[in-house]
Motif scaffolding. Structure first.
Motif, mmCIF file in Angstrom:
data_model
loop_
_atom_site.group_PDB
_atom_site.id
_atom_site.type_symbol
_atom_site.label_atom_id
_atom_site.label_comp_id
_atom_site.label_asym_id
_atom_site.label_seq_id
_atom_site.Cartn_x
_atom_site.Cartn_y
_atom_site.Cartn_z
ATOM 1 N N ARG A 1 0.835 -1.200 0.000
ATOM 2 C CA ARG A 1 0.000 0.000 0.000
ATOM 3 C C ARG A 1 0.873 1.254 0.000
ATOM 4 N N CYS A 2 1.913 1.278 0.836
ATOM 5 C CA CYS A 2 2.808 2.440 0.891
ATOM 6 C C CYS A 2 3.571 2.597 -0.415
ATOM 7 N N ASN A 3 4.009 1.494 -0.992
ATOM 8 C CA ASN A 3 4.737 1.522 -2.248
ATOM 9 C C ASN A 3 3.838 2.041 -3.368
ATOM 10 N N GLU A 4 2.581 1.607 -3.365
ATOM 11 C CA GLU A 4 1.627 2.062 -4.361
ATOM 12 C C GLU A 4 1.348 3.552 -4.211
ATOM 13 N N MET A 5 1.218 4.026 -2.972
ATOM 14 C CA MET A 5 0.976 5.447 -2.730
ATOM 15 C C MET A 5 2.170 6.282 -3.179
#
Length: 135
Positions: free
Chosen positions: A117-121
């Motif tokens: 999720r953090c990588n996608e954001m």
């Protein structure tokens, strides 16, 4: 403690084990195979054989080991109706180890999801900045 009069031969004569149904089936006169027993007040399945009531997990354990369990039988998945042999154990330490492993796997999954999720954001933010800065 009551005396167990049930023999292994009698168990196999009266009931058929079904892996798909996670328990025993019985055939009565003029009726097809159906799930044996009924639920007790605690949510466990009880089966009557020759006038005596037995918990299904004890019968499954007896069916696979040919030794009637003298103590408590634990469900690894904590589902009282999942009486597959691989889900049953006579030792409480197995249940605790299973719960710890399941907790560890859930935490690892949560960490992985958080990372993704953090990588996608970060990726979507980087693209937004690039788009905003483009001439």
């Amino acid at each position: 403690m009551r005396k167990i009069n049930l023999t292994y031969a009698r168990l196999r004569e009266r009931l058929v084990y079904s892996e798909d149904d996670r328990g025993f089936l019985k055939q009565s006169y003029r009726k097809p195979l159906r799930r044996a027993g009924s639920l007790d007040t605690h949510g466990y399945r009880k089966i009557m054989i020759d006038g005596a009531a037995y918990l299904e997990q004890h019968l499954v354990f007896f069916y696979f080991t040919t030794v009637f369990p003298t103590g408590r039988i634990y469900h690894l998945s904590e589902d009282k109706l999942d009486n597959r042999f691989e889900n049953l154990t006579a030792r409480k330490s197995d249940v605790l180890r299973f719960r710890q492993e399941r907790f560890r796997l859930r935490q690892a999954s949560a960490v992985r999801e958080n990372y993704l999720r953090c990588n996608e954001m970060a990726h979507s933010t980087r693209n937004a900045h690039t788009w905003m800065l483009a001439p």
